[in-house]
Design a protein around this motif. Structure first.
Motif, short mmCIF file in Angstrom:
data_model
loop_
_atom_site.label_atom_id
_atom_site.label_comp_id
_atom_site.label_asym_id
_atom_site.label_seq_id
_atom_site.Cartn_x
_atom_site.Cartn_y
_atom_site.Cartn_z
N ILE A 59 1.03 -0.96 0.06
CA ILE A 59 0.18 -0.37 -0.11
C ILE A 59 1.40 1.27 0.33
O ILE A 59 1.75 1.81 0.81
N TYR A 60 0.52 1.96 -1.19
CA TYR A 60 1.79 3.25 -1.07
C TYR A 60 1.12 4.36 -0.99
O TYR A 60 -0.35 4.47 -1.62
N SER A 61 0.56 5.39 0.01
CA SER A 61 -0.66 5.84 0.71
C SER A 61 0.03 7.10 0.88
O SER A 61 1.14 6.89 1.90
N LEU A 62 -0.08 8.44 0.40
CA LEU A 62 -0.25 9.90 0.59
C LEU A 62 -0.73 9.91 2.27
O LEU A 62 -2.47 10.12 2.28
N TYR A 63 -0.85 10.88 2.67
CA TYR A 63 -1.46 11.35 3.77
C TYR A 63 -1.05 13.05 4.50
O TYR A 63 -0.30 13.63 3.74
N GLY A 64 -2.32 13.52 4.79
CA GLY A 64 -1.70 15.25 5.43
C GLY A 64 -2.49 16.02 4.17
O GLY A 64 -3.16 15.44 3.25
N GLU A 65 -3.53 16.95 4.47
CA GLU A 65 -4.32 17.79 3.53
C GLU A 65 -3.22 18.53 2.26
O GLU A 65 -4.12 18.57 1.54
N ARG A 66 -2.16 18.70 2.58
CA ARG A 66 -0.83 18.18 1.10
C ARG A 66 -0.88 17.38 0.67
O ARG A 66 -0.52 17.55 -0.30
N VAL A 71 2.78 7.07 3.95
CA VAL A 71 2.23 6.20 4.96
C VAL A 71 3.92 5.07 4.87
O VAL A 71 3.29 4.69 3.55
N LEU A 72 4.29 4.25 6.21
CA LEU A 72 5.52 4.01 6.46
C LEU A 72 5.51 3.18 7.20
O LEU A 72 4.82 3.91 8.30
N VAL A 73 5.76 2.06 7.16
CA VAL A 73 5.87 1.17 8.64
C VAL A 73 7.60 1.29 9.11
O VAL A 73 7.94 0.31 7.83
N ARG A 74 7.95 1.11 10.23
CA ARG A 74 9.06 0.50 10.94
C ARG A 74 8.92 -0.45 11.19
O ARG A 74 8.84 -0.81 12.70
N GLN A 75 9.69 -2.39 11.31
CA GLN A 75 8.96 -3.02 11.38
C GLN A 75 9.82 -3.91 11.63
O GLN A 75 11.31 -3.89 10.86
N TYR A 76 10.10 -5.10 12.63
CA TYR A 76 10.75 -5.65 13.22
C TYR A 76 10.30 -7.04 12.67
O TYR A 76 9.76 -7.26 12.31
N GLU A 86 9.04 -0.06 5.42
CA GLU A 86 8.31 -0.34 4.53
C GLU A 86 7.00 -0.14 3.79
O GLU A 86 6.17 0.51 4.64
N PHE A 87 6.13 -0.28 2.90
CA PHE A 87 5.31 0.11 3.41
C PHE A 87 4.57 -0.82 3.32
O PHE A 87 4.46 -2.11 3.92
N PRO A 88 3.03 -0.37 4.20
CA PRO A 88 1.76 -0.88 4.98
C PRO A 88 1.57 -2.25 3.66
O PRO A 88 1.45 -2.16 2.67
N ALA A 89 1.50 -3.46 4.40
CA ALA A 89 1.43 -4.54 2.86
C ALA A 89 0.64 -5.73 4.52
O ALA A 89 0.57 -5.52 5.83
N GLY A 90 0.04 -6.93 3.50
CA GLY A 90 -0.29 -8.24 3.84
C GLY A 90 -1.47 -8.77 3.02
O GLY A 90 -0.76 -8.80 1.49
N LEU A 91 -1.17 -9.65 3.19
CA LEU A 91 -1.51 -11.07 2.46
C LEU A 91 -2.53 -11.49 2.27
O LEU A 91 -4.00 -10.47 3.35
N GLU A 161 6.22 0.26 14.31
CA GLU A 161 5.65 1.97 14.17
C GLU A 161 5.90 2.42 13.38
O GLU A 161 5.96 1.94 11.79
N VAL A 162 4.49 2.58 13.38
CA VAL A 162 3.45 4.06 12.53
C VAL A 162 4.03 5.54 11.88
O VAL A 162 4.75 5.67 13.06
N VAL A 163 4.70 5.32 10.66
CA VAL A 163 5.75 6.42 10.55
C VAL A 163 5.16 7.24 9.17
O VAL A 163 4.84 6.98 7.98
N LEU A 164 5.58 8.15 9.23
CA LEU A 164 4.09 9.65 8.12
C LEU A 164 5.48 10.60 8.30
O LEU A 164 5.71 11.35 8.60
N ALA A 165 6.06 10.00 6.77
CA ALA A 165 7.26 11.06 6.56
C ALA A 165 6.95 11.90 5.68
O ALA A 165 7.20 11.25 4.79
#
Length: 203
Positions: A59-66, A71-76, A86-91, A161-165
């Motif tokens: 999932i490649y997604s953009l966040y914020g009014e502008r 949206v990224l995830v920092r995952q162990y 990574e990008f959020p993802a799943g099966l 950890e969710v990261v809005l970069a």
């Protein structure tokens, strides 16, 4: 072209299994090859079905009014005993459309709501992730994320950890951190401040 003579399932696990195939190469050399797959049995391996069905979704997604944050995830990840961006993802669940998977997974991993961006098939169809080791394919879904970050639907086995970069943070991440390659390529598009990050989807 090589000839596959026999395929055997070596493990019986829930989400990923190891298969061993015996073959003869185009040069008439005997080959023993191990393949990791999301397939539940031999008959569902892509080398049997020759169908390109999505095992997972990215999932490649953009966040914020502008729409100036991604949206990224920092995952162990146990495979590297470290954190990776990574990008959020799943099966994709059986019988589930991968667009629905994307909406569900973004909510479960981040708490955010996904508004899908419709794109041509070539931008979202399933592509192979690491063909030397696995027949897994992932579709890419694009969209705009909204809402408040939450972790209450994350699984106990996950460490996310969710990261809005913004672009400055993305530059740092690409320079200094471990990043999944499919995510890294998309983030390189995101860095161009003169363009809409999704502009390439209009080509």
């Amino acid at each position: 072209m090589g000839i596959i003579h026999d395929v055997r399932k070596l493990t019986d696990l829930s989400y990923l299994n190891l298969y061993q195939l015996h073959a003869t190469s185009i040069h008439e050399t005997p080959v023993v090859y191990n393949v990791a797959s999301r397939a539940k049995n031999v008959e569902k391996l892509k080398l049997k079905t020759h169908e390109n069905m999505a095992d997972g979704v990215i999932i490649y997604s953009l966040y914020g009014e502008r729409r100036d944050r991604v949206v990224l995830v920092r995952q162990y990840r146990y495979t590297i005993d470290d954190y990776i961006y990574e990008f959020p993802a799943g099966l994709v669940e059986e019988g589930e459309d991968f667009h629905a998977t994307a909406v569900r997974e973004l909510r479960e991993e981040t708490g955010l709501t996904l508004e899908l961006v419709p794109v041509e098939e070539g931008y979202e169809k399933p592509y192979f992730t690491t063909i030397g080791m696995t027949d897994e394919t992932c579709a890419t879904v694009y969209g705009y994320a909204s809402g408040t970050v939450r972790k209450d639907e994350q699984e106990d086995s996950e460490e996310i950890e969710v990261v809005l970069a913004d672009r400055q943070e993305v530059r740092r991440i690409l320079r200094e951190e471990k990043v999944a390659i499919m995510c890294a390529y998309m983030l390189m598009h995101f860095l161009d401040e003169t363009k809409d990050p999704f502009e390439f989807l209009n080509y």
